[in-house]
Design a protein around this motif. Structure first.
Motif, PDB file in Angstrom:
ATOM      1  N   LEU A 163      -2.910  12.477 -13.673  1.00 59.48           N
ATOM      2  CA  LEU A 163      -3.433  11.227 -14.223  1.00 59.48           C
ATOM      3  C   LEU A 163      -3.221  10.097 -13.203  1.00 59.48           C
ATOM      4  O   LEU A 163      -4.122   9.275 -12.972  1.00 59.48           O
ATOM      5  CB  LEU A 163      -2.733  10.891 -15.554  1.00 59.48           C
ATOM      6  N   TRP A 181       2.053   7.585  -6.482  1.00 59.30           N
ATOM      7  CA  TRP A 181       2.821   6.335  -6.619  1.00 59.30           C
ATOM      8  C   TRP A 181       1.889   5.150  -6.923  1.00 59.30           C
ATOM      9  O   TRP A 181       2.181   4.318  -7.768  1.00 59.30           O
ATOM     10  CB  TRP A 181       3.625   6.066  -5.342  1.00 59.30           C
ATOM     11  N   ARG A 182       0.757   5.114  -6.229  1.00 61.27           N
ATOM     12  CA  ARG A 182      -0.186   4.011  -6.444  1.00 61.27           C
ATOM     13  C   ARG A 182      -0.691   4.011  -7.900  1.00 61.27           C
ATOM     14  O   ARG A 182      -0.797   2.972  -8.527  1.00 61.27           O
ATOM     15  CB  ARG A 182      -1.368   4.140  -5.482  1.00 61.27           C
ATOM     16  N   LYS A 200      -9.414   5.647  -8.777  1.00 57.39           N
ATOM     17  CA  LYS A 200     -10.315   4.776  -9.552  1.00 57.39           C
ATOM     18  C   LYS A 200     -11.377   5.583 -10.303  1.00 57.39           C
ATOM     19  O   LYS A 200     -12.509   5.133 -10.477  1.00 57.39           O
ATOM     20  CB  LYS A 200     -10.976   3.726  -8.646  1.00 57.39           C
ATOM     21  N   LYS A 201     -11.040   6.819 -10.718  1.00 54.15           N
ATOM     22  CA  LYS A 201     -11.979   7.667 -11.463  1.00 54.15           C
ATOM     23  C   LYS A 201     -11.437   7.849 -12.884  1.00 54.15           C
ATOM     24  O   LYS A 201     -10.358   8.441 -13.070  1.00 54.15           O
ATOM     25  CB  LYS A 201     -12.102   9.059 -10.816  1.00 54.15           C
ATOM     26  N   THR A 202     -12.198   7.378 -13.863  1.00 51.16           N
ATOM     27  CA  THR A 202     -11.706   7.462 -15.245  1.00 51.16           C
ATOM     28  C   THR A 202     -12.098   8.778 -15.924  1.00 51.16           C
ATOM     29  O   THR A 202     -11.488   9.177 -16.895  1.00 51.16           O
ATOM     30  CB  THR A 202     -12.240   6.278 -16.087  1.00 51.16           C
ATOM     31  N   GLU A 209       0.801  -1.226   0.000  1.00 51.19           N
ATOM     32  CA  GLU A 209       0.000   0.000   0.000  1.00 51.19           C
ATOM     33  C   GLU A 209       0.838   1.283   0.000  1.00 51.19           C
ATOM     34  O   GLU A 209       0.375   2.328  -0.426  1.00 51.19           O
ATOM     35  CB  GLU A 209      -0.918   0.039   1.232  1.00 51.19           C
ATOM     36  N   ILE A 233       1.858   2.514 -10.147  1.00 48.51           N
ATOM     37  CA  ILE A 233       1.909   1.049 -10.096  1.00 48.51           C
ATOM     38  C   ILE A 233       0.798   0.450 -10.973  1.00 48.51           C
ATOM     39  O   ILE A 233       1.039  -0.468 -11.762  1.00 48.51           O
ATOM     40  CB  ILE A 233       1.779   0.547  -8.632  1.00 48.51           C
ATOM     41  N   VAL A 234      -0.405   1.024 -10.870  1.00 47.46           N
ATOM     42  CA  VAL A 234      -1.520   0.518 -11.690  1.00 47.46           C
ATOM     43  C   VAL A 234      -1.158   0.660 -13.171  1.00 47.46           C
ATOM     44  O   VAL A 234      -1.371  -0.257 -13.965  1.00 47.46           O
ATOM     45  CB  VAL A 234      -2.836   1.285 -11.368  1.00 47.46           C
ATOM     46  N   TYR A 235      -0.571   1.794 -13.532  1.00 45.67           N
ATOM     47  CA  TYR A 235      -0.194   2.038 -14.929  1.00 45.67           C
ATOM     48  C   TYR A 235       0.838   1.000 -15.386  1.00 45.67           C
ATOM     49  O   TYR A 235       0.728   0.426 -16.464  1.00 45.67           O
ATOM     50  CB  TYR A 235       0.367   3.459 -15.055  1.00 45.67           C
ATOM     51  N   ILE A 255      -6.039   7.706 -11.448  1.00 44.80           N
ATOM     52  CA  ILE A 255      -5.962   6.232 -11.503  1.00 44.80           C
ATOM     53  C   ILE A 255      -6.061   5.657 -10.089  1.00 44.80           C
ATOM     54  O   ILE A 255      -6.815   4.714  -9.840  1.00 44.80           O
ATOM     55  CB  ILE A 255      -4.645   5.793 -12.192  1.00 44.80           C
ATOM     56  N   ALA A 256      -5.305   6.248  -9.159  1.00 41.84           N
ATOM     57  CA  ALA A 256      -5.318   5.733  -7.781  1.00 41.84           C
ATOM     58  C   ALA A 256      -6.700   5.901  -7.153  1.00 41.84           C
ATOM     59  O   ALA A 256      -7.105   5.089  -6.322  1.00 41.84           O
ATOM     60  CB  ALA A 256      -4.261   6.444  -6.951  1.00 41.84           C
ATOM     61  N   VAL A 268       1.317  -1.946 -14.250  1.00 40.59           N
ATOM     62  CA  VAL A 268       0.713  -3.273 -14.291  1.00 40.59           C
ATOM     63  C   VAL A 268      -0.127  -3.454 -15.559  1.00 40.59           C
ATOM     64  O   VAL A 268      -0.115  -4.511 -16.177  1.00 40.59           O
ATOM     65  CB  VAL A 268      -0.171  -3.475 -13.024  1.00 40.59           C
ATOM     66  N   ALA A 269      -0.830  -2.390 -15.950  1.00 41.11           N
ATOM     67  CA  ALA A 269      -1.908  -2.576 -16.928  1.00 41.11           C
ATOM     68  C   ALA A 269      -1.540  -2.305 -18.386  1.00 41.11           C
ATOM     69  O   ALA A 269      -2.084  -2.957 -19.283  1.00 41.11           O
ATOM     70  CB  ALA A 269      -3.095  -1.691 -16.527  1.00 41.11           C
TER      71      ALA A 269
END
Lengths: 231, 426
Positions: free
Chosen positions: B162, B396-397, B169-171, B31, B400-402, B166-167, B404-405
């Motif tokens: 951005l 940072w979170r 969770k809003k697109t 986290e 990480i999502v970026y 992403i962290a 990964v995806a």
């Protein structure tokens, strides 16, 4: 009263108070001082010396005796001068007090009277400090020896740990190789998917709880994974 | 169903180049990232300490810095904060050397020992107003580290707003990122809409200026040279008013409710606001809207007035209020998108962390409520404003999502400013 009788009276007086008689060979002292000592005693850790003046002497002679006795305090803890009580008129009390020499008057019937008590010599203090320092050094030396032993034990253990770490590293590599090999076998047995395909494939999320919170149910995972495909 | 590449589940890596801190680390940290200060120390190579430490490095970063510090007058020159304003000058070689060192420090610290490791998927986040050459420089730095240590399989760079979206969770949303020197308003709809970005030449430092003036008015003018003390006072006593005029009236009427004595931690200094507690509202209001006439007297006394400045082809507005800036940004996006953007306004950064003390509810508000009130005053009612959770870690979170995806075949493109710069291929 004779010299020997006076000496005996003094011996009796001090031994009756727990003092222990010493002979001159038992203490270390420059040779020239021994003629100024007629009796030596040990009182616990203190050395006590007595100069006896049995006969009539002049004031100058008494002063000389006191001067020598004062120097004697460099080596002896307590110094007395014993005089026949009939010559007490010769005595200058202040001279005794200032020089720290004790005065004993011995009467004709053998009675001992400690008129002025001696002042303890400063040499004892020095000796105590010296003894303490010696003890401290000894304790430190013991501590250093103990630490040296501990250090060599630790150094040996560090070497052992390094060896263990090396072995763990080798084992980790082997486990990783075995794991990769197993994965490849699994894919092949599942129906002819090529090894290359398996390496590039994605895996479904087996247990969402294992993922950090920001990855769980994040719509961006879908959005971003389609990058480059939607245009 | 979402899928995650097994390799990236282990080797996704994020880097947040903040103005004060550098947050970094692989996905395996969970986290929270690792954090060091975004700064480097250039030791005097002739100093005794340098020789004692047996050092050969030109720049020291991370927790070792205090070991090299010397009580010298040139300390300030030797301590480099490369991203104080989010932008690094192209020719500032010292600053770029510091960025190289902190980047290398992070990647080496988490270098995996596994044999399947063939480099991290690195997503770096920088200011959305960063010019193109900063992207080029950062790519060069990662390529150099990969050549030296084989640690980077692929790298990409994304704007910090951005990453925040992403962290969170809003697109589709508007991200307001308020830092030390400026505030960026960035509309996002799957991609950052770069042409719609609005930047304010106003940030935490401006709130510090008004706080310093208030301290002077209270008779503590001798303390305002201590920037840290001013900041602490601001964070402890500053309030955001729902309505400044009403709040001032309330403060002058209910003096005891606003009375506060601030004790400087670790010292004997106490700042007693006495009957002037109403001034606490001036601090928070200034961040959101500096247009109230009450601030005129401070500017006349010499307090710097936020001015419009042009940097590159972008105007940084000084006096535009926050709600106006959001509307300005949203109006630069397609009309059909605008209602969706208003529905998700995200406030990010320490400049939005305002508390509401007990007994002052309704008069003082938090940042999200203030934004809702201001938007309503401008006729925009259907808005949802939220503060980021864990604002320190959200960039940072998002990185990480970026990491990964985004798929491997989505390679870097200078037109769209997205994709992977691949260094190592199998």
């Amino acid at each position: 009263m004779e010299y020997s009788s006076l000496i005996n009276n003094l011996k009796e007086y001090f031994t009756s108070r727990g003092f222990q008689i010493l002979v001159k060979g038992e203490i270390q002292l420059p040779e020239e001082f021994f003629e100024y000592i007629d009796l030596l005693f040990r009182d616990a850790r203190n050395i006590v010396a007595i100069k006896l003046i049995p006969d009539l002497i002049s004031k100058d002679q008494l002063t000389e005796v006191l001067t020598k006795a004062a120097v004697l305090r460099e080596y002896i803890d307590k110094v007395y001068v014993a005089i026949s009580a009939k010559y007490k008129a010769l005595v200058n009390g202040r001279l005794f007090t200032s020089s720290g020499i004790g005065l004993i008057l011995v009467s004709e019937d053998g009675e001992i009277n400690e008129v002025i008590p001696p002042r303890p010599s400063p040499r004892r203090t020095k000796e105590i400090i010296h003894t303490e320092i010696v003890n401290e050094i000894k304790a430190l030396r013991d501590e250093i020896l103990r630490l040296k032993r501990q250090y060599s034990d630790l150094a040996r253990k560090v070497e052992e740990l390094k060896e263990l770490a090396k072995e763990v590293e080798e084992l980790r590599g082997r486990v990783s190789e075995l794991s990769a090999s197993l994965e490849r076998r699994e894919v092949i047995s599942l129906g002819g998917v090529s090894v290359r395909e398996k390496e590039e494939a994605t895996v479904s999320i087996p247990n969402k709880e294992e993922l950090p919170s920001y990855l769980r149910d994040n719509p961006w995972l879908q959005v971003l994974s389609r990058r480059g495909k939607e245009r | 169903m979402s899928t995650i590449d097994a390799y990236r589940r282990k080797y996704a890596y994020g880097e947040d180049y903040g103005t004060s801190d550098f947050k970094f680390g692989p996905i395996t940290l969970g986290e929270t990232p690792d954090i060091i200060e975004n700064r480097g120390y250039i030791p005097d190579t002739s100093s005794i300490m340098y020789k004692l430490m047996g050092a050969t490095r030109k720049v020291v970063v991370g927790p070792e810095i205090p070991l090299y510090l010397e009580a010298r007058e040139d300390l300030a020159e030797r301590m480099i904060y490369p991203m104080r304003n989010g932008i690094v000058d192209l020719n500032d070689t010292k600053a770029w050397e510091v960025i190289y060192e902190i980047t290398k420090y992070g990647l080496l610290k988490y270098k995996p020992k596994e044999r399947d490791f063939k480099g991290f998927y690195v997503t770096a986040a920088i200011s959305i107003i960063a010019p193109k050459y900063m992207y080029e420089k950062l790519f060069e730095i990662h390529e150099r580290i990969n050549e030296e240590y084989g640690l980077v399989r692929a790298v990409t760079i994304i704007p910090q707003p951005l990453a925040v979206a992403i962290a969170q969770k809003k697109t589709t949303c508007v991200v307001l990122e308020s830092g030390h020197g400026n505030t960026q308003i960035s509309p996002i709809s799957m991609y950052p809409i770069r042409r719609a970005i609005v930047t304010l030449n106003r940030g935490g430092s401006d709130a510090n200026y008004i706080t310093a003036e208030i301290l002077r008015d209270l008779g503590y003018g001798d303390l305002v040279q201590e920037e840290k003390l001013v900041r602490m006072f601001k964070e402890a006593v500053g309030l955001v008013p729902a309505d400044l005029n009403k709040a001032i009236e309330f403060g002058k009427r209910e003096k005891e409710k606003l009375r506060t004595v601030f004790k400087v931690p670790g010292t004997r200094i106490e700042i007693d606001m006495g009957d002037q507690g109403w001034m606490r509202f001036l601090i928070g209001e200034y961040v959101f809207n500096p247009n109230h006439e009450i601030y005129e007297s401070y500017w006349k006394r010499g307090m710097p007035r936020p001015r419009d400045v042009k940097i590159g082809d972008r105007i940084f507005y000084g006096m535009m209020d926050m709600a106006e800036a959001v509307i300005e940004a949203v109006q630069r996006t397609p009309i059909e998108l605008q209602p969706y953007l208003y529905r998700e306004i995200i406030l990010s950064g320490g400049n939005f962390a305002w508390k509401v003390p007990q007994g002052l509810e309704g008069v003082a508000v938090d940042a999200a409520t203030k934004m809702r009130i201001m938007m309503k005053e401008k006729g925009i009612e259907n808005v949802s404003v939220s503060l980021t959770k864990d604002p320190q870690y959200s960039v940072w979170r998002g990185c990480i999502v970026y990491s990964v995806a985004v798929p491997d075949d989505y390679t870097w493109n200078w037109e769209r400013m997205e994709g992977w710069m691949i260094f190592t291929k199998e």
